[in-house]
Each structure stands twice: as C-alpha cells, then as structure tokens.
Scaffold this active site. Structure first.
Site, PDB file in Angstrom:
ATOM      1  CD  GLU A   1      -2.410  -0.811   2.602  1.00 36.51           C
ATOM      2  OE1 GLU A   1      -3.643  -1.728   3.099  1.00 36.51           O
ATOM      3  OE2 GLU A   1      -1.840  -1.203   3.564  1.00 36.51           O
TER       4      GLU A   1
ATOM      5  N   GLY B   1     -12.419  -2.724   2.829  1.00 37.79           N
ATOM      6  CA  GLY B   1     -13.810  -3.554   2.147  1.00 37.79           C
ATOM      7  C   GLY B   1     -15.077  -2.532   2.293  1.00 37.79           C
TER       8      GLY B   1
ATOM      9  CG  MET C   1      -8.494  -5.398   9.569  1.00 37.80           C
ATOM     10  SD  MET C   1      -7.098  -7.010   9.349  1.00 37.80           S
ATOM     11  CE  MET C   1      -6.741  -7.542  10.707  1.00 37.80           C
ATOM     12  CD  GLU C   2      -4.606  -1.841   9.008  1.00 35.84           C
ATOM     13  OE1 GLU C   2      -4.505  -2.816   9.815  1.00 35.84           O
ATOM     14  OE2 GLU C   2      -5.367  -1.184   7.960  1.00 35.84           O
TER      15      GLU C   2
ATOM     16  CG  ASP D   1     -12.533  -6.690   0.263  1.00 43.21           C
ATOM     17  OD1 ASP D   1     -13.467  -6.940   1.075  1.00 43.21           O
ATOM     18  OD2 ASP D   1     -11.698  -6.346   0.689  1.00 43.21           O
TER      19      ASP D   1
END
Length: 232
Positions: free
Chosen positions: A13, A79, A172-173, A196
C-alpha cells in the site's frame, strides 16, 4: 515546512508513494522515510504500520513523537460496506468506530473508547480530496469507517456491522490510528480504495484481481497536497 505523515498497513500500500517520489524531481529524500518538496514547503513521512489495531496504534504513537506531523493520512485498502460501491472506489473517513470494542453500557457511543478525545477531522482537506477524486475519475464515498481486528469476508457479519454503524467501509487500522491522533490533537483522515466488498467473496476477489488500485490513494493524496496547502 508543513509535516504530513502518510501511513499504511502493508508494504504493497505504501510502495506507490515511494515510487512517485522517486520519479518526481520536485521531491528529494532526506532519509529512509522522509521526503521533502521545498517548493511546496511539505515534508512527508512515509511508513508501514503493520496490520491490525495494535500495530497501527503503537507505530502511530511513535511517528507522532518522532516527527510531530500536522496531519496523518492512512492510505491503503478497505472493504466496501455500502450498496452500489465497486472495487477501486475511493473511501474517505470523517468518523471512525471500532466494531470489536465493547465497554460498559453507560451511555457511551458504540465503538468509541470511553473518555477519548474527539477526532480532529480536516473537513476542508476532505472536501478538496473529493473534488480531486472526481477530476481523476475515481468514484468517491465519504463517511464513517469501521475497524476491527479481523478480515471481513462474511456477508452476515457485514450486515450486522451495517445495521449497527452504517459505515462506508471496513478496515483493520483506521479507527486505531484516529484514536491515537485524537489523543494528541493531530488531524487525521483515512483515504482508502476498495479492494473488495467485505462479503463472502472478499477473499476470492482480492486473490483474482490485479488492477493496481493501490496506486489510487497515493495519486489522490499527492494531487491534493500540491493543490492546496491552505486546507491542511
């Protein structure tokens, strides 16, 4: 010199950021992680935080102590959580919640750590990000980003999170980075691209796609920084 930290969970990333700096003569490298544009008066600290909330919070705290940025931008994947969004769309956070944090029910908002300081949201910068995203041809969605210490690939769990938090995206962060920045009074925004749709097909979607969408947040952020420093 305006100091900005651009952080991501994974090497994949953040690499487009370093590649952009390497090919643009307006930027020069001060050390391993710091890049400077004297013309614009910007100093950028690029770093990998690691995956998950603990890594994100720990390394964000280190960066704030070492670099003292005015603004932290979390780039990378997310997502999609809204109907009608597509892989490659841009999502920009203006609020953040931890879906797997649950304290005592004493009137606290869901997903917010009790007694935590309010997020410092760079509203004008976000507005310009949206304008630039449209110019670049990237569909863009602004709203709440939810965060949890798991990869969301379950349509039933996705709907539960939507019903409770009404987010535009899941990662997730971001909420962990936002929390640390808020505690130190530093402005924060997550700028991510949808890898996604956080459903039963999420893992298969990532494994079978190869369209270099990780470049989009970097291109968007750098285009915005060169356009208006007054918004930071």
């Amino acid at each position: 010199m305006i100091k900005i930290a651009l952080v991501a969970a994974m090497e994949q990333e953040i690499i487009p950021l370093f590649e952009q700096f390497a090919t643009d003569s307006a930027w020069y490298q001060k050390d391993e992680k710091i890049f400077i544009n004297d013309t614009l008066g910007i100093s950028v600290y690029g770093s990998v935080l690691g995956v998950g909330k603990v890594n994100a919070a720990y390394h964000t705290a280190e960066i704030l102590l070492e670099f003292s940025p005015k603004l932290v931008i979390n780039i990378g994947f997310a997502g999609g959580m809204q109907h009608g969004v597509s892989r490659g769309d841009i999502v920009i956070g203006n609020d953040y919640r931890q879906v797997d944090f649950q304290g005592f029910n004493m009137g606290n908002e869901a997903g917010i750590i009790p007694k935590s300081k309010p997020y410092v949201i760079p509203e004008i910068f976000i507005k310009i990000l949206v304008e630039k995203s449209k110019e670049l041809g990237y569909p863009c969605h602004v709203g709440r980003i939810t965060t949890g210490d798991f990869f969301l690939s379950d349509s039933k769990k996705k709907q539960e999170i939507i019903d409770k938090f009404t987010p535009v995206a899941f990662d997730m962060e971001s909420a962990a980075v936002a929390h640390v920045c808020a505690e130190k009074g530093v402005a924060f925004v997550a700028v991510r691209t949808l890898s996604d749709l956080a459903d039963d097909q999420a893992e298969a979607t990532i494994k079978t796609s190869s369209d270099n969408i990780e470049q989009r947040p970097v291109k968007l952020v750098l285009n915005t920084l060169t356009r208006s420093l007054a918004s930071i």
